[in-house]
Design a protein around this motif. Structure first.
Motif, PDB file in Angstrom:
ATOM      1  N   ALA A  87       1.780   6.079  10.240  1.00 28.12           N
ATOM      2  CA  ALA A  87       1.139   5.352  11.048  1.00 28.12           C
ATOM      3  C   ALA A  87      -0.420   4.844  11.758  1.00 28.12           C
ATOM      4  CB  ALA A  87       1.009   6.521  12.842  1.00 28.12           C
ATOM      5  N   ALA A  88      -1.340   5.390  10.961  1.00 29.31           N
ATOM      6  CA  ALA A  88      -2.074   5.626  11.146  1.00 29.31           C
ATOM      7  C   ALA A  88      -3.322   4.650  10.080  1.00 29.31           C
ATOM      8  CB  ALA A  88      -3.525   7.327  10.774  1.00 29.31           C
ATOM      9  N   ALA A  89      -2.580   3.436   8.923  1.00 25.79           N
ATOM     10  CA  ALA A  89      -2.585   3.331   8.060  1.00 25.79           C
ATOM     11  C   ALA A  89      -2.444   2.002   8.356  1.00 25.79           C
ATOM     12  CB  ALA A  89      -1.819   3.658   6.274  1.00 25.79           C
ATOM     13  N   LYS A  90      -1.649   2.089   9.283  1.00 25.05           N
ATOM     14  CA  LYS A  90      -0.303   0.847  10.057  1.00 25.05           C
ATOM     15  C   LYS A  90      -1.555  -0.060  10.685  1.00 25.05           C
ATOM     16  CE  LYS A  90       2.930  -2.331  10.084  1.00 25.05           C
ATOM     17  NZ  LYS A  90       3.729  -2.611   8.691  1.00 25.05           N
ATOM     18  N   SER A 123       5.081   7.081  -0.071  1.00 20.85           N
ATOM     19  CA  SER A 123       4.768   8.178  -1.109  1.00 20.85           C
ATOM     20  C   SER A 123       4.347   9.466  -0.761  1.00 20.85           C
ATOM     21  CB  SER A 123       4.504   6.940  -2.163  1.00 20.85           C
ATOM     22  OG  SER A 123       4.944   8.021  -3.113  1.00 20.85           O
ATOM     23  N   PRO A 124       4.539  10.394  -1.327  1.00 15.42           N
ATOM     24  CA  PRO A 124       3.515  11.587  -1.614  1.00 15.42           C
ATOM     25  C   PRO A 124       1.989  11.760  -2.843  1.00 15.42           C
ATOM     26  CG  PRO A 124       5.374  12.523  -2.794  1.00 15.42           C
ATOM     27  CD  PRO A 124       5.907  10.920  -2.765  1.00 15.42           C
ATOM     28  N   ILE A 125       1.591  10.438  -2.435  1.00 14.64           N
ATOM     29  CA  ILE A 125       0.107  10.591  -2.982  1.00 14.64           C
ATOM     30  C   ILE A 125      -0.609  12.007  -3.076  1.00 14.64           C
ATOM     31  CG2 ILE A 125       1.042   8.025  -3.286  1.00 14.64           C
ATOM     32  CD1 ILE A 125      -1.602   6.975  -1.329  1.00 14.64           C
ATOM     33  N   ASP A 126      -1.715  11.472  -4.261  1.00 12.81           N
ATOM     34  CA  ASP A 126      -3.059  12.593  -4.092  1.00 12.81           C
ATOM     35  C   ASP A 126      -4.348  12.286  -3.768  1.00 12.81           C
ATOM     36  OD1 ASP A 126      -0.627  15.250  -5.070  1.00 12.81           O
ATOM     37  OD2 ASP A 126      -0.882  14.167  -6.646  1.00 12.81           O
ATOM     38  N   ASP A 127      -4.080  11.134  -4.309  1.00 14.45           N
ATOM     39  CA  ASP A 127      -5.891  10.517  -4.237  1.00 14.45           C
ATOM     40  C   ASP A 127      -5.387   8.719  -4.174  1.00 14.45           C
ATOM     41  OD1 ASP A 127      -7.776  10.288  -4.829  1.00 14.45           O
ATOM     42  OD2 ASP A 127      -8.122  10.809  -6.305  1.00 14.45           O
ATOM     43  N   MET A 157       0.449  -1.051   0.230  1.00 10.13           N
ATOM     44  CA  MET A 157       0.045  -0.346  -0.054  1.00 10.13           C
ATOM     45  C   MET A 157       1.019   1.136  -0.020  1.00 10.13           C
ATOM     46  SD  MET A 157      -3.769   0.658   0.222  1.00 10.13           S
ATOM     47  CE  MET A 157      -4.439   0.114   1.102  1.00 10.13           C
ATOM     48  N   LEU A 158       0.572   2.072  -0.860  1.00 10.53           N
ATOM     49  CA  LEU A 158       1.367   3.520  -0.826  1.00 10.53           C
ATOM     50  C   LEU A 158       0.568   4.209  -0.090  1.00 10.53           C
ATOM     51  CD1 LEU A 158       3.117   1.851  -3.445  1.00 10.53           C
ATOM     52  CD2 LEU A 158       2.573   4.500  -4.444  1.00 10.53           C
ATOM     53  N   VAL A 159       1.154   4.575   0.986  1.00  9.77           N
ATOM     54  CA  VAL A 159      -0.035   5.741   1.905  1.00  9.77           C
ATOM     55  C   VAL A 159       1.266   6.986   1.983  1.00  9.77           C
ATOM     56  CG1 VAL A 159       0.144   5.830   4.220  1.00  9.77           C
ATOM     57  CG2 VAL A 159       0.180   3.823   3.197  1.00  9.77           C
ATOM     58  N   ARG A 160       0.786   8.030   1.898  1.00  7.93           N
ATOM     59  CA  ARG A 160       1.427   9.871   2.568  1.00  7.93           C
ATOM     60  C   ARG A 160       2.447   9.212   3.932  1.00  7.93           C
ATOM     61  NH1 ARG A 160      -2.661  14.457   1.935  1.00  7.93           N
ATOM     62  NH2 ARG A 160      -3.622  12.706   3.411  1.00  7.93           N
TER      63      ARG A 160
END
Length: 339
Positions: free
Chosen positions: A68-71, A83-87, A60-63
């Motif tokens: 931490a919240a995604a984990k 990764s500095p994703i937008d969407d 999973m690409l995550v900002r």
């Protein structure tokens, strides 16, 4: 002057989705103001990720600020790449992987402009293909075509399925003829034939991506949205796409069998973006992950998938907080094929 080498001229081709995967790639929801309930959407994404993880590895690409919240939602069995994703639409912002049948792999990075500049910013997502391909350690071919992975379906044997409402749209590729787009798709994806469907200009989020309309499920077999009743909003659009597929042959000259499935028309929602497509499901190692809307059609479509893929387990995942964004399970996933 020597012609610049393309993936096709180098002997590479995009495998079909049912070919063995090394892993699946996804992107964590981030765009503020887009999702009515960001936390619920993230829970839906996590549910899809865990369903896929039962069959194959997933990254999973995550900002960085969301890691931490995604984990906490994804757990330890899902890899996180910051990764500095937008969407959060990995099918569209992510790359297309190709193989050469000899253990080699490359990736194609098309240009990405957020479905014709519909959302800002999109520079982080335009860089996602390269970020994924660099992490996967495969050589990159860059294309100047603005294109999304949801806009194509391939059979792995040289046939590419796409729509006339999408890539030729002036919001993507002004100045590109359909023929030039076709040649670029063949060169970049290793194709020999492109089949054009009309698409769906009324589906304004993606301008009629093919992965909400029709998809290859085997060589010579295409799963397609059924006509629906005469009063269905997109009845005439569905009829036009079915008509365009009928009597088609693939790159090998074989006739194509159509398998029709309904959409989730009876799912109750007031959001016009809501994705009702069962075609927008995902084939992974040993499984098929499809949306569950809590309606009668869920069971009907599940039976179709079980017949089409007798060796795979069909997994249903409720995705109301994803579908409300205009896409489904296929839209948020991107396969990395095994060499």
């Amino acid at each position: 002057m020597a012609e610049q080498q393309s993936p096709k001229s180098a002997g590479f081709r995009m495998p079909a989705e049912w070919a063995p995967h090394l892993r699946t790639w996804m992107m964590w929801p981030t765009r503020e103001g887009f999702w009515p309930d960001m936390e619920e959407t993230r829970r839906n994404y996590a549910a899809v990720a865990h369903a896929i993880r039962e069959f194959e590895p997933l990254t999973m690409l995550v900002r960085p600020e969301d890691a931490a919240a995604a984990k906490s939602l994804l757990g330890s069995d899902i890899e996180i790449l910051t990764s500095p994703i937008d969407d959060s639409w990995a099918r569209d912002a992510g790359p297309c992987f190709l193989t050469n049948g000899k253990g080699g792999r490359v990736g194609v990075s098309f240009g990405f402009n957020a479905w014709g500049g519909k959302y800002q910013p999109f520079d982080g997502d335009d860089a996602v293909s390269d970020a994924i391909l660099n992490a996967a350690e495969v050589p990159i071919f860059h294309s100047s075509l603005i294109a999304e992975g949801g806009g194509v379906s391939v059979d792995g044997e040289g046939t590419i399925l796409t729509t006339g409402s999408c890539f030729p749209n002036a919001n993507r590729n002004p100045g590109w003829s359909r023929d030039r787009i076709e040649q670029e798709l063949k060169a970049m994806l290793g194709g020999d034939k492109v089949i054009w469907l009309p698409g769906n200009a009324e589906e304004t989020e993606t301008d009629g991506h093919v992965d909400g309309i029709a998809t290859f499920v085997a060589p010579g077999v295409v799963l397609i949205e059924a006509e629906g009743p005469a009063d269905h909003d997109w009845h005439s659009i569905n009829v036009a796409n079915i008509t365009a597929m009928e009597n088609q042959t693939d790159a090998k000259g074989r006739g194509i069998t159509l398998v029709k499935i309904p959409d989730a028309a009876s799912a109750v929602t007031s959001d016009p973006r809501f994705c009702r497509s069962y075609v927008n499901s995902y084939i992974c190692n040993g499984g098929v992950v499809m949306p569950e809307y809590g309606i009668r059609e869920d069971g009907l479509v599940r039976e179709v998938f079980q017949e089409l893929f007798p060796g795979r387990r069909v997994s249903l995942v409720p995705i109301p907080a994803i579908a409300i964004g205009g896409g489904g399970i296929h839209c948020i996933t991107q396969q990395e094929p095994a060499a």
